[in-house]
Design a protein around this motif. Structure first.
Motif, PDB file in Angstrom:
ATOM      1  N   TYR A 186      53.808  44.544  46.386  1.00 33.55           N
ATOM      2  CA  TYR A 186      52.413  44.308  46.014  1.00 33.55           C
ATOM      3  C   TYR A 186      51.808  45.605  45.501  1.00 33.55           C
ATOM      4  O   TYR A 186      51.811  46.630  46.202  1.00 33.55           O
ATOM      5  CB  TYR A 186      51.595  43.794  47.208  1.00 33.55           C
ATOM      6  N   THR A 187      51.275  45.570  44.281  1.00 33.69           N
ATOM      7  CA  THR A 187      50.685  46.767  43.675  1.00 33.69           C
ATOM      8  C   THR A 187      49.243  46.512  43.246  1.00 33.69           C
ATOM      9  O   THR A 187      48.697  47.249  42.431  1.00 33.69           O
ATOM     10  CB  THR A 187      51.507  47.215  42.449  1.00 33.69           C
ATOM     11  N   GLY A 188      48.632  45.457  43.801  1.00 36.33           N
ATOM     12  CA  GLY A 188      47.282  45.088  43.412  1.00 36.33           C
ATOM     13  C   GLY A 188      46.217  45.968  44.047  1.00 36.33           C
ATOM     14  O   GLY A 188      46.511  46.962  44.719  1.00 36.33           O
ATOM     15  N   GLY A 192      43.002  48.036  53.122  1.00 40.58           N
ATOM     16  CA  GLY A 192      42.808  47.682  54.519  1.00 40.58           C
ATOM     17  C   GLY A 192      43.704  46.543  54.979  1.00 40.58           C
ATOM     18  O   GLY A 192      44.861  46.430  54.568  1.00 40.58           O
ATOM     19  N   ASN A 193      43.144  45.676  55.839  1.00 41.60           N
ATOM     20  CA  ASN A 193      43.916  44.562  56.393  1.00 41.60           C
ATOM     21  C   ASN A 193      44.368  43.584  55.319  1.00 41.60           C
ATOM     22  O   ASN A 193      45.453  42.989  55.421  1.00 41.60           O
ATOM     23  CB  ASN A 193      43.077  43.817  57.440  1.00 41.60           C
ATOM     24  N   ALA A 194      43.541  43.395  54.277  1.00 34.76           N
ATOM     25  CA  ALA A 194      43.903  42.484  53.199  1.00 34.76           C
ATOM     26  C   ALA A 194      45.156  42.975  52.486  1.00 34.76           C
ATOM     27  O   ALA A 194      46.011  42.172  52.081  1.00 34.76           O
ATOM     28  CB  ALA A 194      42.749  42.354  52.207  1.00 34.76           C
ATOM     29  N   ARG A 195      45.284  44.279  52.344  1.00 31.78           N
ATOM     30  CA  ARG A 195      46.482  44.821  51.693  1.00 31.78           C
ATOM     31  C   ARG A 195      47.725  44.545  52.543  1.00 31.78           C
ATOM     32  O   ARG A 195      48.785  44.189  52.018  1.00 31.78           O
ATOM     33  CB  ARG A 195      46.320  46.320  51.444  1.00 31.78           C
ATOM     34  N   LEU A 196      47.600  44.710  53.858  1.00 31.65           N
ATOM     35  CA  LEU A 196      48.731  44.412  54.743  1.00 31.65           C
ATOM     36  C   LEU A 196      49.142  42.949  54.620  1.00 31.65           C
ATOM     37  O   LEU A 196      50.338  42.626  54.565  1.00 31.65           O
ATOM     38  CB  LEU A 196      48.358  44.730  56.192  1.00 31.65           C
ATOM     39  N   ALA A 197      48.145  42.043  54.569  1.00 35.24           N
ATOM     40  CA  ALA A 197      48.439  40.616  54.455  1.00 35.24           C
ATOM     41  C   ALA A 197      49.135  40.312  53.129  1.00 35.24           C
ATOM     42  O   ALA A 197      50.108  39.545  53.079  1.00 35.24           O
ATOM     43  CB  ALA A 197      47.148  39.810  54.576  1.00 35.24           C
ATOM     44  N   LEU A 198      48.661  40.905  52.045  1.00 32.99           N
ATOM     45  CA  LEU A 198      49.251  40.643  50.729  1.00 32.99           C
ATOM     46  C   LEU A 198      50.630  41.288  50.586  1.00 32.99           C
ATOM     47  O   LEU A 198      51.520  40.726  49.939  1.00 32.99           O
ATOM     48  CB  LEU A 198      48.310  41.124  49.637  1.00 32.99           C
ATOM     49  N   PHE A 202      53.751  38.983  49.515  1.00 29.15           N
ATOM     50  CA  PHE A 202      54.582  39.311  48.351  1.00 29.15           C
ATOM     51  C   PHE A 202      56.038  39.547  48.756  1.00 29.15           C
ATOM     52  O   PHE A 202      56.953  39.287  47.971  1.00 29.15           O
ATOM     53  CB  PHE A 202      54.019  40.539  47.629  1.00 29.15           C
ATOM     54  N   ALA A 203      56.238  40.023  49.971  1.00 31.60           N
ATOM     55  CA  ALA A 203      57.601  40.233  50.465  1.00 31.60           C
ATOM     56  C   ALA A 203      58.332  38.913  50.714  1.00 31.60           C
ATOM     57  O   ALA A 203      59.550  38.902  50.913  1.00 31.60           O
ATOM     58  CB  ALA A 203      57.587  41.068  51.739  1.00 31.60           C
ATOM     59  N   GLN A 204      57.599  37.789  50.695  1.00 30.19           N
ATOM     60  CA  GLN A 204      58.212  36.462  50.899  1.00 30.19           C
ATOM     61  C   GLN A 204      58.520  35.757  49.571  1.00 30.19           C
ATOM     62  O   GLN A 204      59.117  34.679  49.565  1.00 30.19           O
ATOM     63  CB  GLN A 204      57.295  35.566  51.739  1.00 30.19           C
ATOM     64  N   ASN A 277      43.063  40.495  40.338  1.00 28.78           N
ATOM     65  CA  ASN A 277      43.432  40.440  38.922  1.00 28.78           C
ATOM     66  C   ASN A 277      43.758  39.023  38.450  1.00 28.78           C
ATOM     67  O   ASN A 277      44.647  38.817  37.619  1.00 28.78           O
ATOM     68  CB  ASN A 277      44.619  41.372  38.631  1.00 28.78           C
ATOM     69  N   GLY A 278      43.047  38.039  39.017  1.00 28.07           N
ATOM     70  CA  GLY A 278      43.241  36.663  38.575  1.00 28.07           C
ATOM     71  C   GLY A 278      44.531  36.022  39.044  1.00 28.07           C
ATOM     72  O   GLY A 278      44.933  34.971  38.524  1.00 28.07           O
ATOM     73  N   LYS A 279      45.192  36.612  40.037  1.00 25.88           N
ATOM     74  CA  LYS A 279      46.481  36.100  40.518  1.00 25.88           C
ATOM     75  C   LYS A 279      46.340  35.489  41.912  1.00 25.88           C
ATOM     76  O   LYS A 279      45.454  35.847  42.686  1.00 25.88           O
ATOM     77  CB  LYS A 279      47.514  37.229  40.590  1.00 25.88           C
ATOM     78  N   MET A 280      47.258  34.589  42.205  1.00 30.25           N
ATOM     79  CA  MET A 280      47.319  33.962  43.525  1.00 30.25           C
ATOM     80  C   MET A 280      48.766  33.932  43.982  1.00 30.25           C
ATOM     81  O   MET A 280      49.677  33.645  43.186  1.00 30.25           O
ATOM     82  CB  MET A 280      46.780  32.528  43.461  1.00 30.25           C
ATOM     83  N   VAL A 281      49.016  34.201  45.277  1.00 30.01           N
ATOM     84  CA  VAL A 281      50.343  34.049  45.857  1.00 30.01           C
ATOM     85  C   VAL A 281      50.285  32.836  46.770  1.00 30.01           C
ATOM     86  O   VAL A 281      49.335  32.659  47.535  1.00 30.01           O
ATOM     87  CB  VAL A 281      50.782  35.324  46.623  1.00 30.01           C
ATOM     88  N   HIS A 282      51.321  31.970  46.659  1.00 31.81           N
ATOM     89  CA  HIS A 282      51.309  30.753  47.476  1.00 31.81           C
ATOM     90  C   HIS A 282      52.700  30.168  47.597  1.00 31.81           C
ATOM     91  O   HIS A 282      53.631  30.550  46.879  1.00 31.81           O
ATOM     92  CB  HIS A 282      50.345  29.714  46.874  1.00 31.81           C
TER      93      HIS A 282
END
Length: 309
Positions: A186-188, A192-198, A202-204, A277-282
């Motif tokens: 993840y390079t977005g 904080g905590n949101a970065r850890l979650a993302l 992204f690792a999945q 940046n207009g992206k979603m992970v799901h």
């Protein structure tokens, strides 16, 4: 000889790819709702089972307490039978010195008080045990009902998954995924905590979607967001519906999204996480893999709202 009419070419032709894709869209919409119902039923079963197991443990302790109190009462009864009733204190009073008599009377009063206290303790513990058994029976019924519902919902979802898989294979778009996928970095812009979650989400990427999946080799949509935000230090409920309800006081406007926000589709059949940046992970659906997509291209008018954990 009877002449057979020629069968028009194409009478038994396979459905066109466009028709197959249209049918797949409908199946996916049905599956979204069914998977959520299955997840809800599964969570209800887990909750009921946890309550029943806890009550069973408490009942074991209460059973032990009742056994001890019963033995103590039995010992008091045997002692009373062997020594005579408490009204025989007069015999003790008129033997020995006045001090000894007073001591004997005090001892007898204490014995009577101890006996009364033991009887009260036994009655109270027995009453609580009966109440607990009644409560345990009620929870056991809840557990059985929840388990039956899970089985019923799972059977329905399994049939839909089979049909989805066949259609995807016919279209040549089925993706099995790799349960051991290393994901992507993840390079977005999150912090904080949101970065850890993302970073976790992204690792999945590349792992398969699987309904009811909570990792580590596969996830469904809400299983992924729950696991990701757990890494970020936030405990989310299990299902899409409960995550949306949990976030009732945390809703954010769709024009003010920040990385890490939870995104929900209309009907609450699906969800993802805004990556910036207009992206979603799901985790999309059966036959697909966890991926990062352009939010506008994927959801457009399907988006219901967002929650900020």
């Amino acid at each position: 000889m009877i002449a057979l009419a020629a069968t028009p070419s194409g009478a038994f032709a396979e459905p066109s790819p466009a028709k197959v894709r249209a049918k797949l869209v409908k199946l996916n919409e049905q599956a979204d709702q069914l998977v959520e119902r299955y997840n809800q039923a599964n969570e209800a079963y887990k909750t009921a089972k946890k309550k029943y197991d806890k009550l069973s443990t408490e009942l074991g302790r209460k059973d032990a307490q009742v056994s001890v109190l019963r033995e103590e009462l039995a010992a008091i009864a045997v002692n009373g039978y062997q020594s005579g009733p408490l009204t025989s204190w007069q015999a003790l009073v008129f033997h020995g010195s006045p001090d000894a008599a007073l001591g004997s009377m005090a001892a007898l009063r204490q014995l009577a008080q101890d006996r009364a206290a033991k009887v009260r303790a036994y009655e109270a513990t027995t009453r609580e045990l009966r109440d607990r058994r009644t409560e345990a029976q009620r929870v056991l019924t809840e557990t059985d009902d929840a388990r039956d519902k899970v089985r019923g919902e799972k059977s329905k979802v399994d049939k839909l998954v089979d049909e989805q898989t066949k259609l995807l294979r016919r279209l040549g778009t089925f993706q099995a995924g790799d349960p051991n996928s290393p994901g992507i970095e993840y390079t977005g812009p999150a912090s904080g905590n949101a970065r850890l979650a993302l970073q976790f989400a992204f690792a999945q990427v590349g792992k398969p979607y699987r309904y009811g999946g909570t990792g580590p080799g596969s996830y469904d949509c809400s299983g992924l967001t729950q696991a990701a935000w757990r890494t970020g230090g936030v405990g989310l409920p299990r299902t899409t519906w409960t995550q949306w309800s949990w976030g009732s006081s945390r809703r954010v406007p769709l024009d003010a999204l920040q990385p890490g926000d939870l995104l929900f589709s209309r009907g609450l059949g699906h969800m993802g996480m805004y990556a910036g940046n207009g992206k979603m992970v799901h985790a999309p659906q059966t036959g697909d893999i966890i991926k990062v997509v352009d939010l506008d291209d994927y959801w457009r008018d399907r988006l219901l709202g967002a929650v900020r954990p």
